[in-house]
Write an enzyme that holds these catalytic residues in place. Sequence first.
Site, PDB file in Angstrom:
ATOM      1  N   THR A  18     -57.805 -43.369 -70.963  1.00  0.00           N
ATOM      2  CA  THR A  18     -59.028 -42.275 -70.514  1.00  0.00           C
ATOM      3  C   THR A  18     -58.667 -41.691 -68.990  1.00  0.00           C
ATOM      4  OG1 THR A  18     -60.606 -43.952 -71.707  1.00  0.00           O
ATOM      5  CG2 THR A  18     -61.147 -43.077 -70.139  1.00  0.00           C
ATOM      6  N   ARG A  22     -51.475 -46.575 -69.566  1.00  0.00           N
ATOM      7  CA  ARG A  22     -51.672 -47.574 -68.995  1.00  0.00           C
ATOM      8  C   ARG A  22     -50.714 -48.553 -69.897  1.00  0.00           C
ATOM      9  NH1 ARG A  22     -57.837 -47.705 -66.197  1.00  0.00           N
ATOM     10  NH2 ARG A  22     -57.046 -46.166 -65.304  1.00  0.00           N
ATOM     11  N   SER A 113     -55.304 -49.433 -61.865  1.00  0.00           N
ATOM     12  CA  SER A 113     -56.895 -49.121 -61.597  1.00  0.00           C
ATOM     13  C   SER A 113     -57.378 -50.809 -61.617  1.00  0.00           C
ATOM     14  CB  SER A 113     -57.690 -48.602 -62.810  1.00  0.00           C
ATOM     15  OG  SER A 113     -58.949 -48.072 -62.532  1.00  0.00           O
ATOM     16  N   HIS A 114     -57.952 -51.202 -62.925  1.00  0.00           N
ATOM     17  CA  HIS A 114     -59.133 -52.168 -62.219  1.00  0.00           C
ATOM     18  C   HIS A 114     -58.548 -53.257 -63.569  1.00  0.00           C
ATOM     19  CE1 HIS A 114     -60.673 -50.111 -65.841  1.00  0.00           C
ATOM     20  NE2 HIS A 114     -60.757 -51.442 -66.381  1.00  0.00           N
ATOM     21  N   LYS A 126     -50.398 -42.060 -63.801  1.00  0.00           N
ATOM     22  CA  LYS A 126     -51.472 -40.841 -64.207  1.00  0.00           C
ATOM     23  C   LYS A 126     -50.726 -39.385 -63.025  1.00  0.00           C
ATOM     24  CE  LYS A 126     -55.500 -41.991 -61.756  1.00  0.00           C
ATOM     25  NZ  LYS A 126     -56.615 -41.453 -61.264  1.00  0.00           N
ATOM     26  N   ASP A 277     -62.281 -51.714 -56.014  1.00  0.00           N
ATOM     27  CA  ASP A 277     -60.626 -52.054 -57.277  1.00  0.00           C
ATOM     28  C   ASP A 277     -59.696 -51.329 -57.257  1.00  0.00           C
ATOM     29  OD1 ASP A 277     -60.919 -49.357 -57.396  1.00  0.00           O
ATOM     30  OD2 ASP A 277     -60.455 -49.319 -59.665  1.00  0.00           O
ATOM     31  N   ASP A 279     -57.180 -48.733 -57.526  1.00  0.00           N
ATOM     32  CA  ASP A 279     -56.972 -48.161 -57.008  1.00  0.00           C
ATOM     33  C   ASP A 279     -58.077 -47.573 -55.969  1.00  0.00           C
ATOM     34  OD1 ASP A 279     -57.836 -47.800 -59.057  1.00  0.00           O
ATOM     35  OD2 ASP A 279     -57.465 -46.429 -59.285  1.00  0.00           O
ATOM     36  N   ASP A 281     -61.020 -46.419 -56.349  1.00  0.00           N
ATOM     37  CA  ASP A 281     -62.125 -45.810 -57.005  1.00  0.00           C
ATOM     38  C   ASP A 281     -63.397 -45.873 -57.400  1.00  0.00           C
ATOM     39  OD1 ASP A 281     -61.428 -46.238 -59.433  1.00  0.00           O
ATOM     40  OD2 ASP A 281     -59.881 -44.454 -59.926  1.00  0.00           O
ATOM     41  N   ARG A 282     -63.297 -46.990 -57.583  1.00  0.00           N
ATOM     42  CA  ARG A 282     -64.330 -48.021 -57.982  1.00  0.00           C
ATOM     43  C   ARG A 282     -65.359 -48.911 -56.636  1.00  0.00           C
ATOM     44  NH1 ARG A 282     -64.256 -50.308 -63.523  1.00  0.00           N
ATOM     45  NH2 ARG A 282     -62.798 -48.386 -65.097  1.00  0.00           N
ATOM     46  N   THR A 344     -66.663 -39.759 -71.217  1.00  0.00           N
ATOM     47  CA  THR A 344     -65.976 -41.149 -69.936  1.00  0.00           C
ATOM     48  C   THR A 344     -65.326 -40.550 -69.831  1.00  0.00           C
ATOM     49  OG1 THR A 344     -67.810 -43.177 -71.366  1.00  0.00           O
ATOM     50  CG2 THR A 344     -65.190 -42.995 -70.032  1.00  0.00           C
ATOM     51  N   GLU A 363     -70.678 -42.726 -63.535  1.00  0.00           N
ATOM     52  CA  GLU A 363     -70.314 -42.877 -64.241  1.00  0.00           C
ATOM     53  C   GLU A 363     -70.703 -44.337 -64.175  1.00  0.00           C
ATOM     54  OE1 GLU A 363     -66.785 -42.042 -66.958  1.00  0.00           O
ATOM     55  OE2 GLU A 363     -66.018 -42.018 -64.470  1.00  0.00           O
ATOM     56  N   GLU A 364     -70.997 -45.440 -65.595  1.00  0.00           N
ATOM     57  CA  GLU A 364     -71.694 -45.948 -65.601  1.00  0.00           C
ATOM     58  C   GLU A 364     -70.517 -47.668 -65.269  1.00  0.00           C
ATOM     59  OE1 GLU A 364     -69.897 -48.362 -67.889  1.00  0.00           O
ATOM     60  OE2 GLU A 364     -69.536 -46.622 -68.248  1.00  0.00           O
ATOM     61  N   SER A 365     -69.534 -47.286 -65.383  1.00  0.00           N
ATOM     62  CA  SER A 365     -68.629 -47.803 -65.256  1.00  0.00           C
ATOM     63  C   SER A 365     -68.017 -48.270 -63.644  1.00  0.00           C
ATOM     64  CB  SER A 365     -67.170 -47.767 -66.147  1.00  0.00           C
ATOM     65  OG  SER A 365     -67.048 -46.153 -65.382  1.00  0.00           O
ATOM     66  N   LYS A 376     -63.728 -40.731 -58.276  1.00  0.00           N
ATOM     67  CA  LYS A 376     -63.707 -41.133 -58.062  1.00  0.00           C
ATOM     68  C   LYS A 376     -64.099 -42.175 -56.975  1.00  0.00           C
ATOM     69  CE  LYS A 376     -63.280 -44.907 -61.046  1.00  0.00           C
ATOM     70  NZ  LYS A 376     -62.466 -44.201 -62.279  1.00  0.00           N
ATOM     71  N   ARG A 496     -67.128 -51.656 -76.128  1.00  0.00           N
ATOM     72  CA  ARG A 496     -67.965 -51.026 -75.196  1.00  0.00           C
ATOM     73  C   ARG A 496     -69.458 -50.887 -75.885  1.00  0.00           C
ATOM     74  NH1 ARG A 496     -64.658 -52.169 -70.876  1.00  0.00           N
ATOM     75  NH2 ARG A 496     -63.191 -50.213 -70.773  1.00  0.00           N
TER      76      ARG A 496
HETATM   77  C1  G16 Z   1     -61.225 -45.020 -66.072  1.00  0.00           C
HETATM   78  C2  G16 Z   1     -61.783 -43.348 -65.506  1.00  0.00           C
HETATM   79  C3  G16 Z   1     -63.639 -43.500 -65.962  1.00  0.00           C
HETATM   80  C4  G16 Z   1     -63.748 -44.411 -67.412  1.00  0.00           C
HETATM   81  C5  G16 Z   1     -63.242 -45.247 -66.906  1.00  0.00           C
HETATM   82  C6  G16 Z   1     -63.501 -46.558 -68.308  1.00  0.00           C
HETATM   83  O1  G16 Z   1     -62.249 -45.162 -64.742  1.00  0.00           O
HETATM   84  O2  G16 Z   1     -61.465 -43.044 -64.901  1.00  0.00           O
HETATM   85  O3  G16 Z   1     -63.526 -42.417 -66.161  1.00  0.00           O
HETATM   86  O4  G16 Z   1     -64.727 -44.261 -67.176  1.00  0.00           O
HETATM   87  O5  G16 Z   1     -61.986 -45.541 -66.897  1.00  0.00           O
HETATM   88  O6  G16 Z   1     -63.330 -45.937 -69.213  1.00  0.00           O
HETATM   89  P1  G16 Z   1     -63.065 -46.946 -70.792  1.00  0.00           P
HETATM   90  O7  G16 Z   1     -64.586 -47.986 -70.866  1.00  0.00           O
HETATM   91  O8  G16 Z   1     -62.358 -46.458 -71.267  1.00  0.00           O
HETATM   92  O9  G16 Z   1     -62.429 -48.314 -70.713  1.00  0.00           O
HETATM   93  P2  G16 Z   1     -60.364 -46.144 -63.932  1.00  0.00           P
HETATM   94  O10 G16 Z   1     -61.743 -46.831 -62.715  1.00  0.00           O
HETATM   95  O11 G16 Z   1     -59.901 -47.243 -64.677  1.00  0.00           O
HETATM   96  O12 G16 Z   1     -59.999 -44.970 -63.218  1.00  0.00           O
END
Ligand code: G16
Length: 543
Positions: A18, A22, A113-114, A126, A277, A279, A281-282, A344, A363-365, A376, A496
């Site tokens: 996504t 990773r 990320s998270h 990335k 989070d 990095d 962005d969340r 997503t 996004e919901e995430s 983000k 999910r």
């Molecule tokens: C990434 C993407 C987001 C996505 C999230 C969750 O966020 O940039 O657009 O909503 O992953 O993705 P998944 O449901 O596939 O785990 P981040 O903050 O991890 O870079």
Amino acid sequence: MTIKTVATRPFEGQKPGTSGLRKKVSVFQQPHYLENFVQSIFDALGGIAGKTLVLGGDGRYHNREAVQIILKMAAANGAARVLVGQGGLLSTPAVSAVIRKYGTSGGIVLSASHNPGGPDGDFGIKYNIDNGGPAPEKVTEAIYARSLQISEYRIIDAPDVDIDVIGDSTLAGMQVAVIDPVSDYAELMASLFDFAAIRAWFAAGHTACFDAMHAISGPYAIRLLEQTLGAPRGTVINGTPLPDFGGGHPDPNPAYATELIDRMSAADAPDFGGASDGDADRNMIVGRNLVVSPSDSLAILAANATLVPAYAGGLKGVARSMPTSCAVDAVAKQLGIAAYETPTGWKFFGNLLDAGKVTLCGEESYGTGSDHVREKDGLWAVLCWLNLLAATGKTVNRIVEEHWARFGRHFYSRHDFEGIATERADALMAALRGKLATLPGQTLHGLRVVSADDFAYTDPIDGSVSTKQGVRVVFDGGSRVVYRLSGTGTEGATLRVYLERYQPDSAQHGVPTQQALLDLIAISRELADIAGHTGLTEPTVVT
Ligand code: G16
């Protein structure tokens, strides 16, 4: 200094998910693993000779080593200049801001990320393109294709570059500019928000708590909240970035940001709570005893955007990922602006933002952002909320309740089932897809299915098509159950399950979320036979 051409062989599985590649740190530590992927990026771009790139990461374990390798590879591949954050640090939104400000060809972000960090945790990489946003699928596919063919990479044989002192140096003819990771980003934030109003809000004695979760948002939040906007010292907690995030899971949700949640439910809770989070962005927004769902946060920001100087002229449109609740759609309808539904992944917003079709996305995430960058942006969301609080004089809770009263409430929850064997997760999704045609018209737990499909998206700007982006089942009244497999995990598969119910009646808005969703939860488990396929009878994380 000599340029070495090193023979190598492809590694399996260097397919970006996504958001980039990773993997466990130990995978990245294998000889040639990172180098193969970096050379694949450079090759997929048609080479980087003469180009300028941005480079930085969230400071997680392996960040510094990776920065040195990438600098030496960039020099060997003929790059003209690399802007690197001091200490190898740059948040994801800051990379986006720096790419845009200096007009570079793109940038490399080092982050998972998270996901947790440390020697046993995750690492990631990335590529962001020249608009500052994540590479679109056609680029990530090209990188992956190259990774399957690679036979050599180029690297300089040289001592490490000093990345801790701000200033310029050269590496085999390539200029290395070590920049302050925070200034460009802080300057951008000051241009968007009413800093005077936020400063006055703090000066009046209001309080906030921002949990940086020992990740990269710490230095940014301290500079902006405490040093620029006058928030008392100590407003930012866990503000020092650590390679293992202090052993925590740097994901700003109620399950992991427990220190913030505890503070916001104490008798002397601050007026506002926020978290970000790994990095940065969340974001998570918290009122007193109230976690604002990310989908609601997006809708509330859209409904009130004109209170923020940068958006005073109104919004061009809004976009959300498909599993995100339809709360923002209700706002868009009232505002008379377009609402887009994308797969997503932030990369799908890039074209809409570039074409001027949308101003806000979310996004919901726990991701929200605007056209100020192409990622983000966690602190941007926090500053947006502080701007709303300062402009209205209202509390977080009151803003949320008034929003629900005006637009109705979209009860929303995500249930994650983690650590599933990949074949089992794939079998579950295949079985679900096999049922889709027969679902419309059926009544499940008293709810009639009006449509069921596997989400496919055609980008309205470049016409590219993305299929299999999540199974959605929609019921009378707009309730939805959505299923998809995560694309960001590093171990097995994560299912999910996204649950949403629209409730227009204000008298029902105080019902606890999980209770309001009980029938949908039961339907989601039965329809996909989650226990049968996975052996899991309950989700591992609920947000
Ligand atoms: C990434 C993407 C987001 C996505 C999230 C969750 O966020 O940039 O657009 O909503 O992953 O993705 P998944 O449901 O596939 O785990 P981040 O903050 O991890 O870079």
